[in-house]
Design a protein around this motif. Structure first.
Motif, PDB file in Angstrom:
ATOM      1  N   VAL A 159      -6.511  25.837  61.687  1.00 44.29           N
ATOM      2  CA  VAL A 159      -5.601  26.038  60.580  1.00 44.29           C
ATOM      3  C   VAL A 159      -6.404  26.004  58.987  1.00 44.29           C
ATOM      4  O   VAL A 159      -6.373  27.047  58.193  1.00 44.29           O
ATOM      5  CB  VAL A 159      -4.369  25.201  60.766  1.00 44.29           C
ATOM      6  CG1 VAL A 159      -3.683  25.419  59.353  1.00 44.29           C
ATOM      7  CG2 VAL A 159      -3.527  25.492  61.896  1.00 44.29           C
ATOM      8  N   PRO A 164       1.704  17.260  60.747  1.00 47.78           N
ATOM      9  CA  PRO A 164       0.896  16.363  60.963  1.00 47.78           C
ATOM     10  C   PRO A 164       1.514  15.206  61.581  1.00 47.78           C
ATOM     11  O   PRO A 164       0.894  14.586  62.573  1.00 47.78           O
ATOM     12  CB  PRO A 164       0.183  15.873  59.851  1.00 47.78           C
ATOM     13  CG  PRO A 164       0.327  17.330  58.892  1.00 47.78           C
ATOM     14  CD  PRO A 164       1.524  17.793  59.330  1.00 47.78           C
ATOM     15  N   VAL A 165       2.600  14.692  61.280  1.00 52.03           N
ATOM     16  CA  VAL A 165       3.415  13.522  61.891  1.00 52.03           C
ATOM     17  C   VAL A 165       3.640  13.823  63.382  1.00 52.03           C
ATOM     18  O   VAL A 165       3.353  13.132  64.297  1.00 52.03           O
ATOM     19  CB  VAL A 165       4.592  13.186  60.920  1.00 52.03           C
ATOM     20  CG1 VAL A 165       5.519  12.145  61.723  1.00 52.03           C
ATOM     21  CG2 VAL A 165       4.288  12.758  59.606  1.00 52.03           C
ATOM     22  N   SER A 207       4.564  23.375  45.575  1.00 49.67           N
ATOM     23  CA  SER A 207       5.964  24.014  46.299  1.00 49.67           C
ATOM     24  C   SER A 207       6.324  22.785  47.337  1.00 49.67           C
ATOM     25  O   SER A 207       5.773  22.265  48.059  1.00 49.67           O
ATOM     26  CB  SER A 207       5.206  25.183  47.396  1.00 49.67           C
ATOM     27  OG  SER A 207       6.161  25.229  48.145  1.00 49.67           O
ATOM     28  N   LEU A 238       6.292  23.705  50.965  1.00 57.07           N
ATOM     29  CA  LEU A 238       5.036  23.875  51.620  1.00 57.07           C
ATOM     30  C   LEU A 238       4.665  22.287  51.837  1.00 57.07           C
ATOM     31  O   LEU A 238       4.056  21.680  52.896  1.00 57.07           O
ATOM     32  CB  LEU A 238       3.910  24.148  50.579  1.00 57.07           C
ATOM     33  CG  LEU A 238       3.914  25.841  50.611  1.00 57.07           C
ATOM     34  CD1 LEU A 238       2.772  26.520  49.962  1.00 57.07           C
ATOM     35  CD2 LEU A 238       3.356  26.194  52.310  1.00 57.07           C
ATOM     36  N   GLU A 239       4.865  21.366  50.935  1.00 56.35           N
ATOM     37  CA  GLU A 239       4.594  20.078  50.948  1.00 56.35           C
ATOM     38  C   GLU A 239       5.248  19.091  52.165  1.00 56.35           C
ATOM     39  O   GLU A 239       4.861  18.563  52.733  1.00 56.35           O
ATOM     40  CB  GLU A 239       4.989  19.092  49.613  1.00 56.35           C
ATOM     41  CG  GLU A 239       4.614  19.521  48.410  1.00 56.35           C
ATOM     42  CD  GLU A 239       2.906  19.058  48.181  1.00 56.35           C
ATOM     43  OE1 GLU A 239       2.429  18.487  49.281  1.00 56.35           O
ATOM     44  OE2 GLU A 239       2.340  19.684  47.282  1.00 56.35           O
ATOM     45  N   TRP A 241       3.459  20.716  55.398  1.00 53.94           N
ATOM     46  CA  TRP A 241       2.305  19.920  55.710  1.00 53.94           C
ATOM     47  C   TRP A 241       2.264  18.476  55.860  1.00 53.94           C
ATOM     48  O   TRP A 241       1.270  17.754  55.841  1.00 53.94           O
ATOM     49  CB  TRP A 241       1.184  20.519  54.966  1.00 53.94           C
ATOM     50  CG  TRP A 241       1.149  20.488  53.440  1.00 53.94           C
ATOM     51  CD1 TRP A 241       1.187  19.260  52.921  1.00 53.94           C
ATOM     52  CD2 TRP A 241       0.853  21.424  52.476  1.00 53.94           C
ATOM     53  NE1 TRP A 241       1.163  19.660  51.433  1.00 53.94           N
ATOM     54  CE2 TRP A 241       0.946  21.052  51.232  1.00 53.94           C
ATOM     55  CE3 TRP A 241       0.512  22.682  52.949  1.00 53.94           C
ATOM     56  CZ2 TRP A 241       0.536  21.630  50.248  1.00 53.94           C
ATOM     57  CZ3 TRP A 241       0.289  23.581  51.696  1.00 53.94           C
ATOM     58  CH2 TRP A 241       0.299  22.892  50.393  1.00 53.94           C
ATOM     59  N   THR A 242       3.551  17.789  55.458  1.00 56.13           N
ATOM     60  CA  THR A 242       3.784  16.388  55.852  1.00 56.13           C
ATOM     61  C   THR A 242       4.286  16.310  57.506  1.00 56.13           C
ATOM     62  O   THR A 242       3.684  15.517  58.138  1.00 56.13           O
ATOM     63  CB  THR A 242       4.545  15.736  55.021  1.00 56.13           C
ATOM     64  OG1 THR A 242       4.369  16.179  53.486  1.00 56.13           O
ATOM     65  CG2 THR A 242       4.560  14.407  55.273  1.00 56.13           C
TER      66      THR A 242
END
Lengths: 336, 610
Positions: A55, A94-95, A83, A86-87, A90-91
């Motif tokens: 990615v 991954p979690v 944004s 988006l935040e 991408w938090t």
């Protein structure tokens, strides 16, 4: 193109994971349930990480290609603050990925820490010394040096101790490592699925001889192991020849104060490895190919051969005594 | 005395006594670069020894000394001071300040670091360097198993560590109290933010090292028993103390580097940093979690499954804020106008390189699998990906980015790009293969490896890579030399932050008039508003400056002398040395020193010339 170039190492990685390194030394070629469990966890973590890598690399490559400065371009890009969507994305992702890894990891960590005995299991107390290994079998009342014999398909409970500095007990093909810590007993378990000779190494810097502090774990069928354990108790077999008999006298005059044979001699405080089955070793001092030439070199010049070790030199022995001693030592066997 | 001699002497005196943050920054950079070259030389000797199996290029003892000194030098004497150099020079400029909060302490911090670093390296000439690894695990580092080299290690790190702690406190106070009007915390440039968080980590992490070193020192010198098992001591305590310091240390190094990338990527994409506040909070969270995970260095030491599981999950958690940062950087360049300067190449090259180091970090955090990875070349590969791919790339990006401001000339871009590509290639060639070496059964810190174990080829490849890195570094030195006449303008990169609002060379007082920061990326904001200059907060007037002092040098020499007394058990020397240092402290305390004023006429003159 750049992107493809970056992915090359990754495909190489997958190929390598398929099996690589020396058999019986590599963690990538597991020979027992512990190493298998660890390799599958390694693979799981790698697959998850490859998703992340792909990615990132794809976004990165597209950004580099699309948004590089073209000749004559002087526009001021839009100053974007950020944004929230988006935040959050991408938090959260991954979690989730980490949870997929963390849960089996916690389970495996507890499985690997389960050192409860079952009806077949065997306990081995492993004491690490600068720069050799001592294997005590409390149930069998025997002590062996350098070669750790274990029965195949049996849970081996390993208790780790150290007599001087820290060491670490690692047999990559059978199990990951645990440390030998002075004053503390660490526990682990391992199991070999097939008969075989597995290389072990010290992985904690322990002084000059650290890199040569190798040992072997030798997995044999149960009946062979029982024979081994019975004969290790002693008494030793009578030497096979007159020369070996002379060698035995030399041994008893020079060596037995530190090295036990058949339960006689040795010195628990400052001694060297038990030599009851010395004639059956693959290597001398953990690393030298087993032959007469190397054995003589080792006996005469131990400090030069394996720096930092504590064995005194026996260069004062005359040719005849040395020959006899070597003949005797070659004959120290328990499985014949 | 001829005129030129007088000039040299006064120049030397000027550098010894300076409390100017810019000059101290330059001294940090020069000293750090020297130790970086030294640590690099040690690395080359290590890789040459490991090029072929069973090699005798160096002895096992010498090898153990080389790995110990390579690690210790690179962390404490190269990476930290180089970052401190950039922080010293840049942070006050970025926040629109005239100096740091405690200029005298700033100088003291530098001289303590330097004297500790020199002390540590003198061990090579006096009975051998320390040989127990940079982590100096007991009992191998105790008096029974290690000679005086470890005394040099303990005292050298103690002294330079004190310097670091002083520096960290100084940055904290500077950033809290000395920001220009208008620059709220949430308008600070990311490099200042990350320097701030790194300084807070220093404040809490270094005392753990200090305590550990004191225990080891008392054991080695005065026969204390903290780590001696027969006397009831415990050897694992050292590891806890070391890693309570050692893990945050990784973030102390990498956070400022993250700050540099944020500045460079944003400047050369001509875009403001994407998700600024997310970046700030990610930095804070990484700093906080950095203290919660030290025991992941100790999964195999026998802490039990509960502790291992907790530390494993906590460590994995750090991947989340780090991932946030990576994606924010990607979105910063996304939609920008990316200029491939050398500085930006290093920042861009950092992203894939560091991601590789980051993912192996998560793999290592998997405790059950860690039993295979731990203390093998897999770990060696991982932390070099983090330290080189993160910190060193950051240092090189920062070097090329700020070089014109610091040294007044532009580094050559063609040579710079050769340097980048050779270094990037060499770096991946050296360390990528080491992941496999570890899993194929090669422990770390082995002085050699036996033939016939399937380890030969990858070790050979790894050494070839190291040569590429060495050649690249030499190219950098050539670049620094040949570019020296290419005078730089004040703002060569069309910068966004306040350091680019100062003239080059930067005058002693930085800003003739303290600027007002109206927005994030204050300078860029004024440029976009069509203003040629920063708005100012005060009229032109005399500027109050601190006096230089030779005391920091003398205090450091005092501790240096005292250390020799301790190492050779000649305690009257220690008393003399400590007396010198304490005497200087008394002098400093009682002597009135109000500094001096630069008259307004002189500033006016500078302005006209500028």
């Amino acid at each position: 193109m750049k992107q493809l170039g970056r992915l090359l190492p990754l495909s190489a990685l997958l190929l390598l994971l398929a099996g690589c390194g020396e058999v019986n030394l590599s963690a990538l070629d597991p020979q027992g349930p512990v190493a298998e469990m660890q390799l599958s966890l390694i693979k799981l973590s790698l697959y998850i990480m490859i998703i992340v890598i792909v990615v990132v690399f794809v976004i990165f490559a597209i950004a580099l290609i699309r948004f590089r400065e073209k000749p004559g371009d002087t526009h001021i890009p839009k100053q974007v603050e950020g944004s929230k969507t988006l935040e959050i994305i991408w938090t959260t992702i991954p979690v989730i990925l980490l949870l997929i890894l963390a849960i089996p990891n916690v389970m495996d960590t507890f499985t690997l820490a389960n050192v409860e005995a079952d009806e077949n299991s065997i306990t081995v107390n492993v004491t690490a010394h600068q720069f050799w290994w001592e294997f005590e079998y409390p149930d069998h009342d025997i002590v062996a040096g350098q070669d750790m014999y274990i029965p195949t398909n049996t849970k081996i409970l390993v208790n780790l101790e150290a007599s001087d500095v820290m060491h670490s007990f690692w047999v990559p093909a059978l199990a990951g490592k645990q440390d030998n810590v002075p004053g503390i007993t660490n526990e682990m378990w391992l199991e070999a699925s097939h008969p075989g000779v597995y290389k072990g190494k010290c992985t904690e810097l322990c002084g000059e001889g650290h890199w040569l502090m190798d040992f072997r774990v030798i997995s044999v069928e149960r009946d062979v192991f029982d024979k081994w354990a019975t004969n290790m108790i002693g008494p030793e077999q009578e030497p096979a020849s007159q020369l070996a008999e002379t060698g035995r006298e030399v041994f008893q005059a020079s060596c037995i104060g530190c090295h036990a044979v058949g339960g006689v001699g040795g010195n628990p405080a400052s001694g060297g490895p038990d030599l009851t089955n010395f004639g059956e070793r693959e290597v001398i001092a953990g690393f030298l190919e087993f032959n007469e030439e190397n054995l003589e070199k080792w006996l005469r010049y131990p400090a030069e051969t394996k720096p930092g070790n504590k064995m005194p030199p026996f260069n004062h022995l005359n040719e005849d005594d040395m020959k006899a001693l070597i003949e005797y030592m070659k004959g120290l066997k328990v499985l014949d | 005395m001829s005129n030129s001699q007088a000039l040299t002497k006064s120049a030397l005196w000027d550098w010894l006594t300076t409390v100017d943050h810019k000059k101290i920054g330059i001294m940090y950079l020069v000293a750090g670069a020297f130790f970086f070259a030294l640590g690099g030389l040690e690395a080359m000797l290590i890789r040459i020894q490991l090029m072929f199996p069973e090699s005798n290029f160096v002895s096992a003892q010498a090898f153990n000394e080389l790995i110990t000194m390579h690690g210790t030098t690179m962390i404490f004497l190269a990476a930290m001071p180089l970052l401190f150099g950039l922080m010293n020079f840049i942070v006050p400029l970025q926040i629109g300040a005239r100096d740091v909060a405690f200029p005298f302490l700033n100088s003291l911090g530098f001289w303590l670091f330097l004297s500790g670093g020199i002390l540590l390296n003198l061990s090579w000439f006096f009975g051998g360097a320390p040989d127990a690894g940079w982590t100096a695990y007991v009992p191998l580092s105790s008096a029974e198993y290690a000679s005086t080299g470890l005394d040099y290690y303990v005292l050298g790190l103690q002294i330079s560590g004190a310097g670091t702690l002083i520096g960290g406190i100084n940055f904290l106070v500077t950033i809290i109290t000395m920001r220009a009007p208008g620059m709220t915390m949430m308008k600070m440039p990311l490099f200042t933010w990350s320097s701030f968080v790194a300084s807070a980590l220093i404040l809490f992490a270094f005392p753990a090292l200090t305590v550990g070193l004191f225990l080891l020192m008392f054991e080695r010198l005065f026969g204390a028993n903290y780590f001696i098992v027969e006397a009831g001591g415990n050897v694992v305590i050292w590891q806890h103390l070391f890693w309570i310091f050692g893990h945050p240390e990784v973030y102390i190094l990498v956070l400022p580097a993250f700050g540099i990338f944020s500045e460079v990527l944003s400047t050369f994409s001509k875009k403001r940093l994407f998700g600024y506040s997310a970046m700030v909070f990610a930095t804070l969270i990484i700093g906080f979690l950095g203290f919660m995970v030290w025991a992941h260095h100790m999964f195999t030491v026998g802490m039990g499954p509960v502790a291992n599981a907790i530390f494993a999950v906590a460590t994995m958690a750090i991947a989340v804020p780090t991932g946030i940062k990576i994606f924010n950087w990607l979105l910063t360049i996304w939609g920008g106008r990316i200029k491939f300067t050398t500085a930006n190449l290093f920042a861009l090259g950092f992203i894939p390189s560091f991601v590789l180091g980051g993912v192996t970090g998560v793999m290592l955090a998997t405790s059950a699998a860690n039993y295979q990875f731990h203390d093998t070349y897999f770990v060696v590969a991982h932390f070099h990906y983090v330290i080189i791919g993160g910190v060193v790339f950051g240092l090189f990006a920062g070097t090329f980015y700020w070089w014109p401001k610091i040294f007044g000339y532009m580094l050559n871009e063609t040579l710079g790009k050769w340097f980048f590509w050779l270094f990037l290639f060499g770096f991946h060639l050296t360390f990528f293969v080491q992941h496999f070496l570890g899993l194929m059964g090669m422990p770390r810190r082995v002085a050699s490896y036996l033939d016939g174990q399937g380890l030969n080829d990858l070790n050979f490849i790894s050494t070839i890579g190291a040569f590429f890195m060495a050649v690249a570094f030499i190219l950098l030195l050539v670049n620094i030399f040949v570019s020296r006449n290419d005078k730089a303008v004040a703002d060569p990169w069309d910068g966004r932050t306040l350091e680019w609002a100062t003239p080059t060379p930067v005058p002693e007082y930085n800003f003739a008039q303290t600027p007002v920061a109206r927005e994030l990326d204050a300078l860029w904001y004024e440029k976009m508003q069509g203003n040629k200059k920063m708005p100012v907060a005060e009229p032109l007037g005399d500027i109050h400056m601190p006096n230089g002092s030779i005391l920091p040098v003398i205090m450091s020499i005092g501790l240096f002398i005292a250390s020799f007394g301790f190492i050779y058990h000649t305690y009257w020397i220690s008393v003399v040395g400590l007396g010198i240092t304490l005497g200087c402290m008394v002098v400093r305390s009682v002597k009135e020193d109000h500094g001096y004023h630069i008259p307004v006429e002189e500033i006016q003159q500078d302005k006209e010339v500028g």
